[in-house]
Enzyme design. Structure first.
Site, PDB file in Angstrom:
ATOM      1  N   SER A  90       0.794  -1.230   0.000  1.00 41.04           N
ATOM      2  CA  SER A  90       0.000   0.000   0.000  1.00 41.04           C
ATOM      3  C   SER A  90       0.824   1.278   0.000  1.00 41.04           C
ATOM      4  O   SER A  90       0.251   2.370  -0.132  1.00 41.04           O
ATOM      5  CB  SER A  90      -0.965  -0.007   1.191  1.00 41.04           C
ATOM      6  OG  SER A  90      -2.027  -0.900   0.945  1.00 41.04           O
ATOM      7  N   LYS A  93       0.060   3.535  -2.790  1.00 43.15           N
ATOM      8  CA  LYS A  93      -1.038   4.499  -2.772  1.00 43.15           C
ATOM      9  C   LYS A  93      -0.549   5.940  -2.778  1.00 43.15           C
ATOM     10  O   LYS A  93      -1.220   6.828  -3.335  1.00 43.15           O
ATOM     11  CB  LYS A  93      -1.927   4.256  -1.550  1.00 43.15           C
ATOM     12  CG  LYS A  93      -2.730   2.950  -1.613  1.00 43.15           C
ATOM     13  CD  LYS A  93      -3.523   2.731  -0.329  1.00 43.15           C
ATOM     14  CE  LYS A  93      -4.504   1.572  -0.425  1.00 43.15           C
ATOM     15  NZ  LYS A  93      -3.876   0.269  -0.606  1.00 43.15           N
ATOM     16  N   GLN A 146     -11.065  -4.684   0.622  1.00 42.67           N
ATOM     17  CA  GLN A 146     -10.774  -5.431  -0.597  1.00 42.67           C
ATOM     18  C   GLN A 146     -12.053  -5.602  -1.410  1.00 42.67           C
ATOM     19  O   GLN A 146     -13.161  -5.535  -0.876  1.00 42.67           O
ATOM     20  CB  GLN A 146     -10.214  -6.828  -0.258  1.00 42.67           C
ATOM     21  CG  GLN A 146      -9.028  -6.848   0.679  1.00 42.67           C
ATOM     22  CD  GLN A 146      -7.738  -6.376   0.044  1.00 42.67           C
ATOM     23  OE1 GLN A 146      -7.713  -5.935  -1.102  1.00 42.67           O
ATOM     24  NE2 GLN A 146      -6.634  -6.482   0.781  1.00 42.67           N
ATOM     25  N   TYR A 176     -10.427   2.573   5.409  1.00 42.60           N
ATOM     26  CA  TYR A 176      -9.272   2.299   4.548  1.00 42.60           C
ATOM     27  C   TYR A 176      -9.665   1.278   3.482  1.00 42.60           C
ATOM     28  O   TYR A 176     -10.262   0.244   3.787  1.00 42.60           O
ATOM     29  CB  TYR A 176      -8.127   1.781   5.410  1.00 42.60           C
ATOM     30  CG  TYR A 176      -6.810   1.669   4.708  1.00 42.60           C
ATOM     31  CD1 TYR A 176      -6.064   2.804   4.411  1.00 42.60           C
ATOM     32  CD2 TYR A 176      -6.289   0.430   4.348  1.00 42.60           C
ATOM     33  CE1 TYR A 176      -4.844   2.712   3.771  1.00 42.60           C
ATOM     34  CE2 TYR A 176      -5.068   0.322   3.715  1.00 42.60           C
ATOM     35  CZ  TYR A 176      -4.349   1.467   3.426  1.00 42.60           C
ATOM     36  OH  TYR A 176      -3.140   1.364   2.781  1.00 42.60           O
ATOM     37  N   ASN A 178      -8.698  -0.443  -0.598  1.00 41.58           N
ATOM     38  CA  ASN A 178      -8.066  -0.563  -1.908  1.00 41.58           C
ATOM     39  C   ASN A 178      -9.000  -0.169  -3.047  1.00 41.58           C
ATOM     40  O   ASN A 178      -8.589   0.543  -3.966  1.00 41.58           O
ATOM     41  CB  ASN A 178      -7.555  -1.996  -2.118  1.00 41.58           C
ATOM     42  CG  ASN A 178      -6.317  -2.293  -1.310  1.00 41.58           C
ATOM     43  OD1 ASN A 178      -5.532  -1.405  -1.002  1.00 41.58           O
ATOM     44  ND2 ASN A 178      -6.124  -3.546  -0.957  1.00 41.58           N
ATOM     45  N   GLU A 298      -0.704   9.891   5.623  1.00 43.48           N
ATOM     46  CA  GLU A 298      -1.328  10.147   6.921  1.00 43.48           C
ATOM     47  C   GLU A 298      -0.432  11.102   7.696  1.00 43.48           C
ATOM     48  O   GLU A 298       0.796  10.992   7.629  1.00 43.48           O
ATOM     49  CB  GLU A 298      -1.538   8.823   7.655  1.00 43.48           C
ATOM     50  CG  GLU A 298      -2.582   7.948   6.968  1.00 43.48           C
ATOM     51  CD  GLU A 298      -2.236   6.473   6.969  1.00 43.48           C
ATOM     52  OE1 GLU A 298      -1.465   6.037   7.850  1.00 43.48           O
ATOM     53  OE2 GLU A 298      -2.731   5.742   6.087  1.00 43.48           O
ATOM     54  N   LYS A 341       3.351   6.241   5.874  1.00 39.53           N
ATOM     55  CA  LYS A 341       2.521   5.292   5.135  1.00 39.53           C
ATOM     56  C   LYS A 341       3.091   3.898   5.333  1.00 39.53           C
ATOM     57  O   LYS A 341       4.304   3.690   5.214  1.00 39.53           O
ATOM     58  CB  LYS A 341       2.480   5.609   3.637  1.00 39.53           C
ATOM     59  CG  LYS A 341       1.498   4.738   2.864  1.00 39.53           C
ATOM     60  CD  LYS A 341       0.068   5.096   3.204  1.00 39.53           C
ATOM     61  CE  LYS A 341      -0.946   4.090   2.673  1.00 39.53           C
ATOM     62  NZ  LYS A 341      -0.998   2.841   3.472  1.00 39.53           N
ATOM     63  N   SER A 344       1.877  -3.453   2.804  1.00 36.60           N
ATOM     64  CA  SER A 344       2.131  -4.886   2.979  1.00 36.60           C
ATOM     65  C   SER A 344       1.563  -5.673   1.808  1.00 36.60           C
ATOM     66  O   SER A 344       0.532  -5.304   1.233  1.00 36.60           O
ATOM     67  CB  SER A 344       1.481  -5.410   4.269  1.00 36.60           C
ATOM     68  OG  SER A 344       1.952  -4.729   5.407  1.00 36.60           O
ATOM     69  N   ASN A 369       6.040  -9.876   5.890  1.00 38.93           N
ATOM     70  CA  ASN A 369       4.966  -9.020   6.388  1.00 38.93           C
ATOM     71  C   ASN A 369       4.933  -9.144   7.911  1.00 38.93           C
ATOM     72  O   ASN A 369       4.350 -10.070   8.460  1.00 38.93           O
ATOM     73  CB  ASN A 369       3.626  -9.439   5.771  1.00 38.93           C
ATOM     74  CG  ASN A 369       2.474  -8.550   6.224  1.00 38.93           C
ATOM     75  OD1 ASN A 369       2.647  -7.678   7.072  1.00 38.93           O
ATOM     76  ND2 ASN A 369       1.305  -8.791   5.668  1.00 38.93           N
TER      77      ASN A 369
END
Length: 390
Positions: A90, A93, A146, A176, A178, A298, A341, A344, A369
């Site tokens: 992510s 993003k 998702q 949050y 995707n 953020e 940010k 994963s 991860n």
């Protein structure tokens, strides 16, 4: 490495852990020596969380420091190097956000426009009342983390969006997602009439000299592409998915990602439009208490405690809808802010943070991860020690 390496190169063996440390000239910040600070913090982190390999890049007062640890491919015993490509998850993003902001700054689209304005298939759906900005700040009204499992291609995706109904009024809650910021990237490409990946290369990667950043790793770079590792230590890489490039699909080196961070901190993008775009992403658009949501980024008022960062990156903040206060006008792209940010995939974990007022930034890329809270603690420790050095 594309930049001239200064004369501090060392290779250390720490038990079974291989550490390659590359730094630019000037290893001290105040009275703190950067190399032992980073090595001690990162080697302990890797041992605790069984991380096979990591690349860490640090920006300190305009100087870059690079540290490479462990193994990129356990089966072939390939070490992490300056050229190792990690999956960013992510973290992708913030690049998607920058691309959309670029075309807002250039006048090719407006982040305040409704999403359906850029795609006829979304007309007379919920997206008549949801702006591009709300997509990029996860405030569209409850788009999920998702896509459902039955969304397997572009046709399925458009059908899903047309039928989706928000749980909250747009702009009232942050969840949050995707599919939310992924749609922002998709609509940006639709507006420009070009593939998303080509737009990213032409308007972000090439101008910033991000020569080792990819969505599809080319054949000549495959040897540099690290394997991620599952909890069972099985080698793993990200699977293709709907809007994967837009939401979580980048692969890159720590040096390229730090170059992107430095462009934010130093205003060093090569043209006015790109500098404005990066500034747009750093503004604060919604407040959730201790954290403000930028476009991709953020934000936390600096100095920030580890408790504040943990709360802002908690599972509750990621998985649950949180009431959001729209900030009008948005908070400026202030200097005295901790920007961060996480990212994963199943086999990789990334974290970046920077503090413009302190001229400090960090990129941490790992091929496992591991918990966000551990990433945050390590980065907070390193940056805080450097910021507090006399």
């Amino acid at each position: 490495m594309s930049r001239m390496l200064a004369a501090n190169i060392c290779l250390i063996a720490a038990g079974s852990l291989s550490i390659s440390t590359f730094t630019w000239a000037g290893d001290a910040h105040g009275s703190v020596h950067i190399e032992p600070l980073v090595n001690d913090t990162i080697t302990a982190l890797m041992e605790e969380h069984r991380i096979p390999g990591m690349a860490v890049a640090l920006s300190v007062n305009g100087r870059q420091h690079y540290f490479n640890y462990g193994i990129a491919d356990q089966e072939a015993d390939v070490p992490v190097t300056a050229d190792t490509l990690f999956e960013l998850g992510s973290v992708s993003k913030v690049f998607t956000a920058a691309l959309a902001a670029y075309f807002d700054a250039s006048g090719d689209l407006s982040l305040s426009d409704p999403a359906s304005h850029y795609l006829p298939a979304l007309e007379e759906s919920a997206f008549d009342d949801i702006s591009l900005l709300e997509l990029g700040t996860y405030t569209a009204g409850g788009l999920p983390l998702q896509f459902p499992d039955n969304v397997k291609n572009e046709t399925d995706m458009l059908s899903y969006y047309r039928q989706w109904e928000p749980d909250f009024p747009p702009g009232s809650h942050r969840l949050y997602s995707n599919p939310s910021i992924g749609l922002l990237g998709y609509l940006t490409a639709q507006r420009l009439g070009q593939p998303f990946e080509a737009l990213m290369k032409n308007h972000l990667f090439s101008p910033l000299d991000l020569d080792h950043s990819f969505f599809q790793v080319p054949h000549q770079q495959q040897a540099n592409y690290a394997f991620g590792y599952s909890k069972e230590d099985e080698p793993i890489r990200v699977n293709p998915g709907v809007l994967d490039a837009e939401a979580y699909g980048m692969k890159s080196t720590a040096a390229d990602v730090l170059t992107f961070v430095d462009a934010h901190m130093h205003g060093s993008a090569p043209d006015d439009t790109l500098r404005e775009a990066l500034e747009i992403t750093r503004r604060g658009y919604f407040n959730m208490g201790g954290m403000a949501q930028g476009l991709g980024w953020e934000r936390y008022a600096y100095p920030v405690s580890i408790e504040q960062l943990r709360a802002g990156n908690s599972l509750e903040m990621v998985l649950e809808a949180n009431a959001a206060e729209r900030l009008q006008p948005p908070l400026p792209a202030s200097q005295n802010i901790w920007f961060n940010k996480t990212g994963s995939t199943n086999g990789f974990g990334a974290y970046l943070a920077f503090i413009p007022s302190q001229q400090l930034g960090i990129v941490m890329l790992a091929n496992r991860n591991y918990p966000n809270q551990a990433r945050i603690a390590a980065a907070h420790h390193i940056l805080t020690v450097l910021a507090e050095a006399p």
